[in-house]
Scaffold this motif. Structure first.
Motif, PDB file in Angstrom:
ATOM      1  N   LEU A 184     -11.230   6.983  -6.457  1.00  0.00           N
ATOM      2  CA  LEU A 184     -10.241   5.905  -6.334  1.00  0.00           C
ATOM      3  C   LEU A 184      -8.853   6.387  -6.748  1.00  0.00           C
ATOM      4  O   LEU A 184      -7.848   6.087  -6.082  1.00  0.00           O
ATOM      5  CB  LEU A 184     -10.662   4.708  -7.190  1.00  0.00           C
ATOM      6  N   ASN A 243      -7.171   8.559  -4.100  1.00  0.00           N
ATOM      7  CA  ASN A 243      -6.614   7.789  -2.991  1.00  0.00           C
ATOM      8  C   ASN A 243      -5.277   7.156  -3.354  1.00  0.00           C
ATOM      9  O   ASN A 243      -4.359   7.080  -2.540  1.00  0.00           O
ATOM     10  CB  ASN A 243      -7.602   6.711  -2.554  1.00  0.00           C
ATOM     11  N   VAL A 278     -11.734   0.942   3.105  1.00  0.00           N
ATOM     12  CA  VAL A 278     -11.343   0.458   1.785  1.00  0.00           C
ATOM     13  C   VAL A 278     -11.955  -0.925   1.528  1.00  0.00           C
ATOM     14  O   VAL A 278     -12.454  -1.209   0.432  1.00  0.00           O
ATOM     15  CB  VAL A 278      -9.799   0.387   1.666  1.00  0.00           C
ATOM     16  N   ALA A 315     -15.596  -0.594   0.670  1.00  0.00           N
ATOM     17  CA  ALA A 315     -15.766  -0.181  -0.724  1.00  0.00           C
ATOM     18  C   ALA A 315     -15.610  -1.370  -1.663  1.00  0.00           C
ATOM     19  O   ALA A 315     -16.369  -1.523  -2.632  1.00  0.00           O
ATOM     20  CB  ALA A 315     -14.758   0.913  -1.079  1.00  0.00           C
ATOM     21  N   GLY A 316     -14.631  -2.231  -1.377  1.00  0.00           N
ATOM     22  CA  GLY A 316     -14.424  -3.419  -2.199  1.00  0.00           C
ATOM     23  C   GLY A 316     -15.617  -4.359  -2.156  1.00  0.00           C
ATOM     24  O   GLY A 316     -16.025  -4.918  -3.184  1.00  0.00           O
ATOM     25  N   LEU A 333     -18.292  -3.147  -4.379  1.00  0.00           N
ATOM     26  CA  LEU A 333     -17.975  -3.202  -5.809  1.00  0.00           C
ATOM     27  C   LEU A 333     -17.972  -4.623  -6.373  1.00  0.00           C
ATOM     28  O   LEU A 333     -17.811  -4.800  -7.586  1.00  0.00           O
ATOM     29  CB  LEU A 333     -16.607  -2.562  -6.064  1.00  0.00           C
ATOM     30  N   ILE A 393     -13.715   8.022  -0.006  1.00  0.00           N
ATOM     31  CA  ILE A 393     -14.541   6.827  -0.172  1.00  0.00           C
ATOM     32  C   ILE A 393     -15.953   7.051   0.355  1.00  0.00           C
ATOM     33  O   ILE A 393     -16.948   6.790  -0.335  1.00  0.00           O
ATOM     34  CB  ILE A 393     -13.898   5.615   0.536  1.00  0.00           C
ATOM     35  N   LEU A 429     -12.670  -2.994  -9.794  1.00  0.00           N
ATOM     36  CA  LEU A 429     -12.420  -3.844  -8.623  1.00  0.00           C
ATOM     37  C   LEU A 429     -11.100  -4.592  -8.747  1.00  0.00           C
ATOM     38  O   LEU A 429     -10.295  -4.616  -7.805  1.00  0.00           O
ATOM     39  CB  LEU A 429     -13.562  -4.849  -8.448  1.00  0.00           C
ATOM     40  N   ASP A 466      -8.082  -1.129  -9.993  1.00  0.00           N
ATOM     41  CA  ASP A 466      -7.968   0.137  -9.276  1.00  0.00           C
ATOM     42  C   ASP A 466      -8.210  -0.014  -7.771  1.00  0.00           C
ATOM     43  O   ASP A 466      -7.418   0.478  -6.963  1.00  0.00           O
ATOM     44  CB  ASP A 466      -8.937   1.164  -9.877  1.00  0.00           C
ATOM     45  N   TRP A 467      -9.288  -0.701  -7.402  1.00  0.00           N
ATOM     46  CA  TRP A 467      -9.540  -0.909  -5.972  1.00  0.00           C
ATOM     47  C   TRP A 467      -8.434  -1.765  -5.361  1.00  0.00           C
ATOM     48  O   TRP A 467      -8.000  -1.501  -4.228  1.00  0.00           O
ATOM     49  CB  TRP A 467     -10.890  -1.602  -5.757  1.00  0.00           C
ATOM     50  N   MET A 497      -5.437   0.316  -4.665  1.00  0.00           N
ATOM     51  CA  MET A 497      -5.720   1.155  -3.496  1.00  0.00           C
ATOM     52  C   MET A 497      -5.599   0.340  -2.212  1.00  0.00           C
ATOM     53  O   MET A 497      -5.042   0.814  -1.210  1.00  0.00           O
ATOM     54  CB  MET A 497      -7.117   1.761  -3.619  1.00  0.00           C
ATOM     55  N   LEU A 498      -6.086  -0.899  -2.228  1.00  0.00           N
ATOM     56  CA  LEU A 498      -6.005  -1.775  -1.059  1.00  0.00           C
ATOM     57  C   LEU A 498      -4.555  -2.087  -0.708  1.00  0.00           C
ATOM     58  O   LEU A 498      -4.145  -1.985   0.461  1.00  0.00           O
ATOM     59  CB  LEU A 498      -6.768  -3.071  -1.328  1.00  0.00           C
TER      60      LEU A 498
END
Length: 326
Positions: free
Chosen positions: A74, A77, A112, A115-116, A119, A250, A271, A274-275, A278-279
Motif C-alpha cells: 500500500l 502505491n 484498488v 482491494a478495498g 479489506l 496489489i 482501510l 492507507d487504502w 491510495m484510492l
C-alpha cells in the motif's frame, strides 16, 4: 540499533542496483527471444519494477511479518503516485499519449476498489489471496493481448529507443538476470531484517515501517526510471512504470503475501487511512490524465507539486499519529 540502520541502508543500495540489473537482463533476454518491444514495456518492465516489493513482501510474510508486507504494498502505491509522479512532473511535465496506458489507469482504479472490498472485514484470507493471484495472471493475459493489438502505440516507439540504448548480448542478459535476481533476494532479506529490528527497537508497528521506510526504499527503482524517462521525453514509459507497478503491487505483492500468511485482525487504519489515501490518489491520477475538452491530460508542474504536498501531508499525519498528537 546502528547495525539495523546500516542493514537498511545497504539493503536499499543493493536493492536498487539489483532491480536495475534484473530489469535490464530480463528485457534483453526477452528481446533476443523475439518478444515485441511493446510487450516488454508493459510486462517485463512493469513486473521488474515491482520485483523489490514482491521479494521484500514475500520474505516478510515468510518470516512472520505480514503487516510489513501489506504496508509495503500500500505504501509503495502511495509513494509511486504522490512522490514519484509528483517529482517527475516537477522535473518534466508528463503528457500521456499511449492508448494502452490510458486504459490501464481505469483498470488500476478497479483493482484498488477490489482491494478495498477485501479489506472491509479487516482480514485477507487464503481464498482472497487466490483471487488476487488469478487477477494477476488475468492482467498478464490482458497485457499480452493489448501488446498484440496495440501495434504502433506511442509506448512502443519509446520502448524501442530504450532497448537500443541498453542493448546487450543474450549471454550478458542471462548473466545479469541471474545476478540481479540473486542480489534482489539477498538485499531484500537484509532490508527486512533491518526494518523489523528498527521497528522493535522504537516500538513502532511493522505496518508503519512498511508504509514508510520500506515502501520508499522499494519504490526507488520506479523513481529513477520515471525521472530519467521523463527527461528523455519518454512520458508514457514514465507513467506506465508507475501504473503497471501499482497494479502488480496489489495483485501480486499482496496476493503472494496473503497466500504465504493470511492476515487476520488487520488494523482499521489500513482501510480507513492507507487504502483511502491510495484510492484518492488513484482517482486524482485518472482525473489529471483524462483528456477533457479544454485540457490535454498532462500532469503539469503545478499538479506535480500538489501530489508531492499530498505525500508530505500523509507522512506528517503518520508521524503525528505515532507521537500521540492525533
Amino acid at each position: 540499533m546502528i547495525l539495523y540502520i546500516l542493514a537498511i541502508i545497504a539493503g536499499f543500495v543493493i536493492l536498487v542496483w539489483s532491480a536495475d540489473k534484473f530489469v535490464s537482463g530480463a528485457a534483453s533476454v526477452a528481446k533476443h527471444l523475439g518478444m515485441p518491444s511493446l510487450l516488454i514495456g508493459i510486462l517485463i518492465v512493469g513486473f521488474g519494477t515491482s520485483a523489490p516489493e514482491m521479494v521484500v513482501s514475500a520474505i516478510a510474510a515468510m518470516e512472520g511479518n505480514p503487516a510489513l508486507a501489506l504496508g509495503n504494498a500500500l505504501g509503495s502505491n502511495i509513494v509511486n503516485i504522490a512522490l514519484i509522479l509528483g517529482v517527475t512532473a516537477i522535473v518534466a511535465p508528463i503528457s500521456v499519449k499511449s492508448k494502452i496506458v490510458r486504459k490501464e489507469i481505469p483498470l488500476l482504479l478497479l483493482i484498488v476498489l477490489l482491494a478495498g472490498y477485501m479489506l472491509v472485514d479487516n482480514a485477507l484470507t487464503f481464498n482472497e489471496g487466490i483471487v488476487l493471484i488469478i487477477g494477476f495472471f488475468s492482467l498478464i493475459g490482458w497485457s499480452i493481448f493489448a501488446a498484440i493489438k496495440g501495434k504502433g502505440d506511442a509506448l512502443e516507439a519509446e520502448m524501442d529507443n530504450e532497448l537500443i540504448e541498453h542493448k546487450m548480448s543474450l549471454r550478458a542478459g542471462v548473466i545479469w538476470l541471474i545476478i540481479g535476481l540473486v542480489m534482489l533476494i539477498a538485499s531484500s532479506r537484509l532490508l527486512v531484517w533491518g526494518a523489523v529490528g528498527v521497528a522493535t527497537e522504537f516500538g513502532v508497528s511493522d505496518l508503519i515501517i512498511g508504509l514508510t521506510i520500506v515502501a520508499l526504499g522499494t519504490s526507488l527503482p520506479e523513481l529513477a526510471a520515471s525521472i530519467i524517462a521523463a527527461r528523455k521525453g519518454e512520458h508514457d514509459i514514465a507513467i506506465g512504470n508507475v501504473v503497471g507497478s501499482n497494479m502488480f503491487n496489489i495483485l501480486a505483492v499482496i496476493g503472494i503475501a496473503t497466500l504465504i500468511a493470511p492476515m487476520n485482525n488487520i488494523a482499521l487504519e489500513v482501510l480507513q487511512r492507507d487504502w483511502l489515501v491510495m484510492l484518492v490518489l488513484t482517482i486524482a491520477l485518472l482525473i489529471m490524465t483524462y483528456r477533457f475538452k479544454n485540457q490535454d491530460g498532462k500532469i503539469t508542474r503545478i499538479k506535480g507539486i500538489f501530489l508531492v504536498v499530498a505525500y508530505v501531508a500523509y507522512n506528517t499525519y503518520l508521524a503525528m499519529s505515532l507521537s500521540g498528537n492525533l
